[in-house]
Scaffold this motif. Sequence first.
Motif, PDB file in Angstrom:
ATOM      1  N   ARG A  30      -4.349  -2.728  10.411  1.00 21.38           N
ATOM      2  CA  ARG A  30      -3.550  -2.418  11.593  1.00 21.38           C
ATOM      3  C   ARG A  30      -3.174  -3.675  12.360  1.00 21.38           C
ATOM      4  O   ARG A  30      -2.192  -3.695  13.101  1.00 21.38           O
ATOM      5  CB  ARG A  30      -4.322  -1.457  12.506  1.00 21.38           C
ATOM      6  N   LEU A  31      -3.969  -4.725  12.189  1.00 21.03           N
ATOM      7  CA  LEU A  31      -3.722  -5.974  12.910  1.00 21.03           C
ATOM      8  C   LEU A  31      -3.025  -7.021  12.045  1.00 21.03           C
ATOM      9  O   LEU A  31      -2.210  -7.808  12.533  1.00 21.03           O
ATOM     10  CB  LEU A  31      -5.059  -6.541  13.412  1.00 21.03           C
ATOM     11  N   VAL A  32      -3.386  -7.036  10.768  1.00 24.46           N
ATOM     12  CA  VAL A  32      -2.802  -7.979   9.815  1.00 24.46           C
ATOM     13  C   VAL A  32      -2.316  -7.157   8.620  1.00 24.46           C
ATOM     14  O   VAL A  32      -3.044  -6.957   7.652  1.00 24.46           O
ATOM     15  CB  VAL A  32      -3.844  -9.029   9.349  1.00 24.46           C
ATOM     16  N   PRO A  33      -1.090  -6.626   8.683  1.00 18.37           N
ATOM     17  CA  PRO A  33      -0.607  -5.758   7.604  1.00 18.37           C
ATOM     18  C   PRO A  33      -0.659  -6.452   6.241  1.00 18.37           C
ATOM     19  O   PRO A  33      -0.353  -7.642   6.124  1.00 18.37           O
ATOM     20  CB  PRO A  33       0.836  -5.449   8.015  1.00 18.37           C
ATOM     21  N   PHE A  34      -1.053  -5.709   5.216  1.00 16.85           N
ATOM     22  CA  PHE A  34      -1.074  -6.229   3.850  1.00 16.85           C
ATOM     23  C   PHE A  34      -0.774  -5.083   2.893  1.00 16.85           C
ATOM     24  O   PHE A  34      -0.889  -3.906   3.250  1.00 16.85           O
ATOM     25  CB  PHE A  34      -2.413  -6.910   3.530  1.00 16.85           C
ATOM     26  N   ASP A  35      -0.411  -5.436   1.663  1.00 15.29           N
ATOM     27  CA  ASP A  35      -0.031  -4.426   0.672  1.00 15.29           C
ATOM     28  C   ASP A  35      -1.160  -4.080  -0.282  1.00 15.29           C
ATOM     29  O   ASP A  35      -1.191  -2.976  -0.823  1.00 15.29           O
ATOM     30  CB  ASP A  35       1.174  -4.931  -0.132  1.00 15.29           C
TER      31      ASP A  35
END
Length: 360
Positions: A30-35
């Motif tokens: 939620r703070l550092v979006p990643f896939d």
Amino acid sequence: MNRPREARAGLERAADAVELFERASAGLRRLVPFDSAVWRATDPETGLITAPMLVQNLGSGEGCAAYWENELLEETVVPYRELARAAVPAAGLRDSTGDLPARSARYRRLLRGWGIHDELRAVLRIGDRPWGLVSLFRDAEPFRPDEIALVAARSRPLATLLRGFVRPPVPVPRTDVPAPGLILFDGTGEAMSINDEARQHLASLPKGPSFPSPLGVRLPIWVIGTALQARAVADGRDHGDARVRIRTTEGRWLVCHASCLTGPGGRPGPVALVIEPPAPADLAVLIAESYGLTPRELEITRLIARGMTTAEIAATLFITPHTVRDRIKTLFAKADVSSRGELVACLFTEHYWPSSHPPN
């Protein structure tokens, strides 16, 4: 509302390391979006990966073996062994290479082909002891410096929680343990020979990324990683030990250690990998760390286990009896016990290693 405090409370309610990884990953996303992401526990002595591992949105982890072969035998851009000692325990691939990721063998050989644009990797550590590793991947945007810093700030808190799961939640039943197992790997890293004891040990290891072998058994990534580390040491790429402790599905511990043998004319030979129960003294250090004990506190606990009085401990360690009493109070608080007997049971109980057979 104090969201950071709520987040910490949520992590502290995790029942095991896998759930901790799941909760930490969801909160971080939620703070550092990643896939996609991979979370791994490590042996704090060597930094090598051990169980458990959480792989998210990367299939079943079929790329793990190639990833670790590259990490240990090829990569020079922020490898984990350097990141574990760095001032900041997190780094982005594009940030570290000036947005020229092709400087990295990992990117050229693997990430680019997997459609990954950037990797943010971090070591979860307490001091110089790594308890876990995390890789976050993005398919398009690079990770920003502030996002890297945010992940780095979570290194110690997550490592502290992860360390606590070294302690088994319930007593482990006494069972017979097979003799040491042996697996031989050829110069290409292919498993070429195995004994029955190794097959039994492998069958007791927890689920995780594993790979088929010509021997008819699947080899877990923790075993493959240890064999690769032995080759890295033999090639002069690293000076660390090829050794990792792994907890079985029963809750017992095994140690997996490997070394590269020498062939004719001094040429590198096969890698011999042994799987066996760890020595009690070795495991006691790991359990002590899980309670947050310092080396001196473990030393005092060992003297208590030998039946020494406060005065005798003070004389042995050249400290005052008052200091010993203060240290023992701290030990009681860390281990959540109220007596010397309970303290010794926490650290030296037979639950933590296989039983020894009584003499005939």
